[in-house]
Write a protein that holds these residues in place. Structure first.
Motif, PDB file in Angstrom:
ATOM      1  N   LEU A 287      81.581  72.423  88.669  1.00  0.00           N
ATOM      2  CA  LEU A 287      80.643  71.631  87.868  1.00  0.00           C
ATOM      3  C   LEU A 287      81.409  70.537  87.141  1.00  0.00           C
ATOM      4  O   LEU A 287      82.401  70.810  86.467  1.00  0.00           O
ATOM      5  N   ARG A 288      80.938  69.281  87.324  1.00  0.00           N
ATOM      6  CA  ARG A 288      81.513  68.142  86.589  1.00  0.00           C
ATOM      7  C   ARG A 288      80.405  67.511  85.767  1.00  0.00           C
ATOM      8  O   ARG A 288      79.333  67.185  86.296  1.00  0.00           O
ATOM      9  N   SER A 289      80.637  67.392  84.470  1.00  0.00           N
ATOM     10  CA  SER A 289      79.616  66.877  83.561  1.00  0.00           C
ATOM     11  C   SER A 289      80.088  65.569  82.923  1.00  0.00           C
ATOM     12  O   SER A 289      81.217  65.498  82.421  1.00  0.00           O
ATOM     13  N   THR A 290      79.207  64.528  82.942  1.00  0.00           N
ATOM     14  CA  THR A 290      79.533  63.226  82.356  1.00  0.00           C
ATOM     15  C   THR A 290      78.363  62.761  81.490  1.00  0.00           C
ATOM     16  O   THR A 290      77.213  62.738  81.959  1.00  0.00           O
ATOM     17  N   PRO A 291      78.601  62.393  80.229  1.00  0.00           N
ATOM     18  CA  PRO A 291      77.511  61.899  79.381  1.00  0.00           C
ATOM     19  C   PRO A 291      77.038  60.520  79.847  1.00  0.00           C
ATOM     20  O   PRO A 291      77.854  59.662  80.219  1.00  0.00           O
ATOM     21  N   ILE A 292      75.736  60.291  79.836  1.00  0.00           N
ATOM     22  CA  ILE A 292      75.161  58.992  80.224  1.00  0.00           C
ATOM     23  C   ILE A 292      73.932  58.691  79.355  1.00  0.00           C
ATOM     24  O   ILE A 292      73.424  59.567  78.648  1.00  0.00           O
ATOM     25  N   ASP A 293      73.477  57.437  79.453  1.00  0.00           N
ATOM     26  CA  ASP A 293      72.197  57.048  78.850  1.00  0.00           C
ATOM     27  C   ASP A 293      71.159  57.029  79.964  1.00  0.00           C
ATOM     28  O   ASP A 293      71.280  56.289  80.937  1.00  0.00           O
ATOM     29  N   TRP A 294      70.160  57.887  79.846  1.00  0.00           N
ATOM     30  CA  TRP A 294      69.140  58.007  80.899  1.00  0.00           C
ATOM     31  C   TRP A 294      67.797  57.517  80.334  1.00  0.00           C
ATOM     32  O   TRP A 294      67.146  58.215  79.565  1.00  0.00           O
ATOM     33  N   GLU A 295      67.481  56.256  80.701  1.00  0.00           N
ATOM     34  CA  GLU A 295      66.236  55.647  80.253  1.00  0.00           C
ATOM     35  C   GLU A 295      66.077  55.760  78.742  1.00  0.00           C
ATOM     36  O   GLU A 295      65.016  56.144  78.213  1.00  0.00           O
ATOM     37  N   GLY A 296      67.194  55.482  78.033  1.00  0.00           N
ATOM     38  CA  GLY A 296      67.169  55.493  76.580  1.00  0.00           C
ATOM     39  C   GLY A 296      67.354  56.853  75.956  1.00  0.00           C
ATOM     40  O   GLY A 296      67.306  56.997  74.731  1.00  0.00           O
ATOM     41  N   ILE A 297      67.580  57.891  76.760  1.00  0.00           N
ATOM     42  CA  ILE A 297      67.769  59.254  76.254  1.00  0.00           C
ATOM     43  C   ILE A 297      69.225  59.666  76.467  1.00  0.00           C
ATOM     44  O   ILE A 297      69.792  59.427  77.542  1.00  0.00           O
ATOM     45  N   GLN A 298      69.824  60.283  75.452  1.00  0.00           N
ATOM     46  CA  GLN A 298      71.177  60.812  75.641  1.00  0.00           C
ATOM     47  C   GLN A 298      71.107  61.985  76.617  1.00  0.00           C
ATOM     48  O   GLN A 298      70.342  62.926  76.417  1.00  0.00           O
ATOM     49  N   ALA A 299      71.881  61.914  77.695  1.00  0.00           N
ATOM     50  CA  ALA A 299      71.788  62.923  78.743  1.00  0.00           C
ATOM     51  C   ALA A 299      73.152  63.113  79.400  1.00  0.00           C
ATOM     52  O   ALA A 299      74.145  62.502  78.992  1.00  0.00           O
ATOM     53  N   PHE A 300      73.169  63.961  80.413  1.00  0.00           N
ATOM     54  CA  PHE A 300      74.398  64.237  81.167  1.00  0.00           C
ATOM     55  C   PHE A 300      74.067  64.224  82.643  1.00  0.00           C
ATOM     56  O   PHE A 300      73.029  64.784  83.053  1.00  0.00           O
ATOM     57  N   VAL A 301      74.922  63.616  83.422  1.00  0.00           N
ATOM     58  CA  VAL A 301      74.804  63.745  84.862  1.00  0.00           C
ATOM     59  C   VAL A 301      75.808  64.811  85.304  1.00  0.00           C
ATOM     60  O   VAL A 301      76.966  64.798  84.903  1.00  0.00           O
ATOM     61  N   ILE A 302      75.319  65.743  86.089  1.00  0.00           N
ATOM     62  CA  ILE A 302      76.130  66.905  86.478  1.00  0.00           C
ATOM     63  C   ILE A 302      76.264  66.936  87.988  1.00  0.00           C
ATOM     64  O   ILE A 302      75.248  66.885  88.716  1.00  0.00           O
ATOM     65  N   GLY A 303      77.487  67.011  88.456  1.00  0.00           N
ATOM     66  CA  GLY A 303      77.750  67.186  89.881  1.00  0.00           C
ATOM     67  C   GLY A 303      78.055  68.651  90.184  1.00  0.00           C
ATOM     68  O   GLY A 303      78.851  69.272  89.484  1.00  0.00           O
ATOM     69  N   LEU A 304      77.400  69.208  91.198  1.00  0.00           N
ATOM     70  CA  LEU A 304      77.587  70.606  91.599  1.00  0.00           C
ATOM     71  C   LEU A 304      78.138  70.653  93.011  1.00  0.00           C
ATOM     72  O   LEU A 304      77.588  70.001  93.916  1.00  0.00           O
ATOM     73  N   ARG A 305      79.183  71.431  93.209  1.00  0.00           N
ATOM     74  CA  ARG A 305      79.701  71.629  94.569  1.00  0.00           C
ATOM     75  C   ARG A 305      79.803  73.132  94.825  1.00  0.00           C
ATOM     76  O   ARG A 305      80.451  73.857  94.071  1.00  0.00           O
ATOM     77  N   ASP A 306      79.159  73.607  95.867  1.00  0.00           N
ATOM     78  CA  ASP A 306      79.163  75.036  96.207  1.00  0.00           C
ATOM     79  C   ASP A 306      80.533  75.396  96.783  1.00  0.00           C
ATOM     80  O   ASP A 306      80.939  74.888  97.832  1.00  0.00           O
ATOM     81  N   ILE A 307      81.259  76.278  96.088  1.00  0.00           N
ATOM     82  CA  ILE A 307      82.601  76.694  96.546  1.00  0.00           C
ATOM     83  C   ILE A 307      82.614  78.192  96.838  1.00  0.00           C
ATOM     84  O   ILE A 307      83.682  78.824  96.816  1.00  0.00           O
ATOM     85  N   THR A 308      81.429  78.757  97.127  1.00  0.00           N
ATOM     86  CA  THR A 308      81.351  80.203  97.370  1.00  0.00           C
ATOM     87  C   THR A 308      82.213  80.623  98.552  1.00  0.00           C
ATOM     88  O   THR A 308      82.964  81.608  98.478  1.00  0.00           O
ATOM     89  N   GLU A 309      82.120  79.893  99.664  1.00  0.00           N
ATOM     90  CA  GLU A 309      82.927  80.252 100.841  1.00  0.00           C
ATOM     91  C   GLU A 309      84.412  80.153 100.544  1.00  0.00           C
ATOM     92  O   GLU A 309      85.208  81.002 100.970  1.00  0.00           O
ATOM     93  N   LEU A 310      84.808  79.106  99.805  1.00  0.00           N
ATOM     94  CA  LEU A 310      86.210  78.944  99.447  1.00  0.00           C
ATOM     95  C   LEU A 310      86.685  80.104  98.579  1.00  0.00           C
ATOM     96  O   LEU A 310      87.762  80.671  98.818  1.00  0.00           O
ATOM     97  N   LYS A 311      85.864  80.475  97.570  1.00  0.00           N
ATOM     98  CA  LYS A 311      86.229  81.574  96.687  1.00  0.00           C
ATOM     99  C   LYS A 311      86.305  82.887  97.462  1.00  0.00           C
ATOM    100  O   LYS A 311      87.189  83.719  97.221  1.00  0.00           O
ATOM    101  N   THR A 312      85.361  83.076  98.386  1.00  0.00           N
ATOM    102  CA  THR A 312      85.367  84.299  99.187  1.00  0.00           C
ATOM    103  C   THR A 312      86.631  84.383 100.034  1.00  0.00           C
ATOM    104  O   THR A 312      87.268  85.435 100.129  1.00  0.00           O
TER     105      THR A 312
END
Length: 537
Positions: free
Chosen positions: A76-101
């Motif tokens: 999970l990578r989280s970055t603060p942004i302004d989303w249509e005038g609202i304080q928000a965060f854009v979050i990137g998700l990468r599935d690493i289940t196979e790698l962890k397994t």
């Protein structure tokens, strides 16, 4: 972004990483198709997912995913942004289940044998050294049992390696299921296994475990293709700290002991110390014969009379267990600890209680005056069995009056679990029996607890009696115990009285009852009855 939201959504839905936009409360404002797939949840917009946010700075972490298909992992990578005038965060998700397994499987294979799934040599040596360090701090012992299968090569040569692998797998499963969960089994390679046993009470106790392993692995088994097989196992034993202070020393010495076990004929255990091997085998032999002693009528109850000091009148007797094997009397010191350790004391103790009550009933039926009979309860009987139910059943079956029975408990047994002991003693007292503390003064009784125990009798240990009148300390301790008993309204019995001087001292201090060789040693029933009749007439 505000000009072409539809196009942007189409673009973001084509990538394999999940993209989320959430407000400061964690509520989803936008989610692409990959985020829905990774999280395995329906429409996400408007829902609160409880995803950790990174504050005013970019953040990166790994999170567990609880999904319908099972547990997973995501970056999970989280970055603060302004989303249509609202304080928000854009979050990137990468599935690493196979790698962890894959990483987990690789980690497992690094420390475990791929065939049997047991720990391998690397993990075993690491854990063994940790256990040695702990044993040094706590000043306790541990054991290493090195073993290999006898004539395993014949299985491989006769039936092939696949059948041999089946056999190794079966032996590993048996080994895992017949040792404690705290013990550590390992496959070293080929047909060699090793087990670490922590916190052993004494070196000889490991022999019983080794014998059990030999018995279990000796049982026949069947491979997947239906081939029936049977092998033996030889075991070498090394004890920390007696046979080595490091992991490598213990392994070497267990291996040397294993070599000697195979040299002596296989399918047996051998300690690194020859003396210890002899002692352990003798102990196992004693245990084996002790298991048959009741059926073979080898156990006997002796009685040692107890006399009122003031009048000299016979008032009671203590029942004492004796074992006659092959015409020889075995010392209780040689077999009672083994019975206690193996659990045989439960059956033996019940047998002694029943025989004592039966004999007491016979004497009453013969018209002899009532006599209080005392029976010892072991710590295991007292704390690890339904002792009150057993005593009640024996009294009912034999017809022996409860108020003629005294149960003797050791000081250490009742003090090991004080509140539980009080509850059990109250159950026994409710049956009508008397309760005595045996060997009083040798343990660590708290007087605060002692006054709470529902007791009737204190027995002074013979170690305080034997040096009277020479030892002034023993005189003062004995006098103090008698005074304590008087304060608590308890009867006092002195054990091990052997001289007239000792008896005179006890009389002066106000002791109630004595037993010991001055009056009589423990006697078989016939001899005791003659003496009992003499004193009762």
């Amino acid at each position: 972004m505000q000009d072409s939201p539809h196009k942007l959504g189409l673009i973001l839905d084509t990538i394999t990483d999940g993209i989320l936009v959430v407000d400061v409360t964690g509520t989803v404002l936008y989610a692409n198709q990959a985020a829905t797939t990774i999280l395995e949840r329906g429409p996400l917009t408007g829902k609160s997912l409880g995803i950790p946010l990174g504050g005013q700075h970019d953040s990166f972490l790994e999170i567990n995913l609880v999904r319908r298909s099972g547990l997973g992992w995501a970056e999970l990578r989280s970055t603060p942004i302004d989303w249509e005038g609202i304080q928000a965060f854009v979050i990137g998700l990468r599935d690493i289940t196979e790698l962890k397994t894959s990483q987990s499987e690789l980690e497992f294979l690094t420390h475990h044998d791929p065939l049997t799934k047991l720990p391998n040599r690397l993990l075993f040596l690491t854990q063994l050294q940790h256990a040695i360090d702990k044993a040094q701090r706590r000043r306790i012992s541990l054991a290493v049992l090195m073993m290999d299968l006898d004539h395993f090569k014949n299985i491989n040569d006769s039936f092939g390696h696949r059948v041999g692998d089946d056999l190794l797998h079966i032996m590993a499963d048996r080994l895992k299921h017949h040792i404690r969960s705290t013990d550590l089994p390992c496959r070293l390679g080929g047909d060699e296994f090793v087990v670490m046993i922590e916190d052993i009470p004494h070196a000889e106790s490991v022999a019983r475990i080794a014998n059990q392993i030999i018995g279990v692995l000796n049982e026949s088994c069947t491979s997947e293709n239906g081939q029936e097989m049977r092998v033996g196992v030889s075991i070498g034993i090394a004890i920390f700290p007696d046979h080595g202070l490091t992991a490598s020393e213990l392994m070497q010495h267990a291996d040397a002991a294993l070599y000697q076990a195979k040299k002596e004929g296989r399918n047996r255990f051998k300690y690194f110390s020859e003396d210890l091997t002899r002692t352990a085998r003798a102990r196992l032999d004693t245990e084996w014969h002790l298991r048959q002693s009741i059926e073979k009528n080898q156990l006997h109850v002796f009685f040692q009379p107890q006399f009122a000091i003031a009048s000299g009148r016979l008032v009671g007797a203590e029942a004492l267990l004796r074992w006659q094997r092959d015409g020889q009397w075995i010392s209780p010191m040689d077999f009672i600890p083994i019975a206690e350790e193996t659990g045989l004391i439960d059956d033996i103790g019940e047998w002694v209680l029943r025989q004592t009550c039966l004999q007491g009933r016979r004497w009453l039926d013969a018209g002899l005056p009532p006599l209080r009979l005392a029976v010892n309860l072991s710590p295991r009987q007292f704390l690890h069995s339904d002792i009150a139910d057993m005593v009640e059943q024996v009294l009912a079956e034999t017809g022996f009056p409860a108020d003629h029975l005294e149960l003797e408990l050791t000081e250490s047994a009742v003090m090991s679990r004080e509140l539980e002991s009080i509850a059990i003693m109250n159950q026994l007292r409710a049956l009508g029996v008397s309760i005595a503390i045996d060997d009083f003064g040798t343990g660590y009784s708290s007087l605060a607890y002692l006054k709470l125990f529902p007791l009737d009798v204190l027995k002074i240990d013979k170690r305080f009696i034997q040096d009277i009148p020479r030892d002034r300390d023993d005189q003062e301790i004995t006098a103090a115990i008698i005074a304590i008993a008087r304060t608590l309204h308890l009867q006092v019995i002195a054990e091990g009285v052997e001289t007239a001087e000792q008896l005179d001292f006890l009389r002066q201090q106000g002791c109630d009852v004595y037993q010991g060789y001055l009056a009589s040693k423990p006697l078989p029933i016939g001899q005791f009855q003659a003496q009992w009749l003499e004193h009762s007439q």
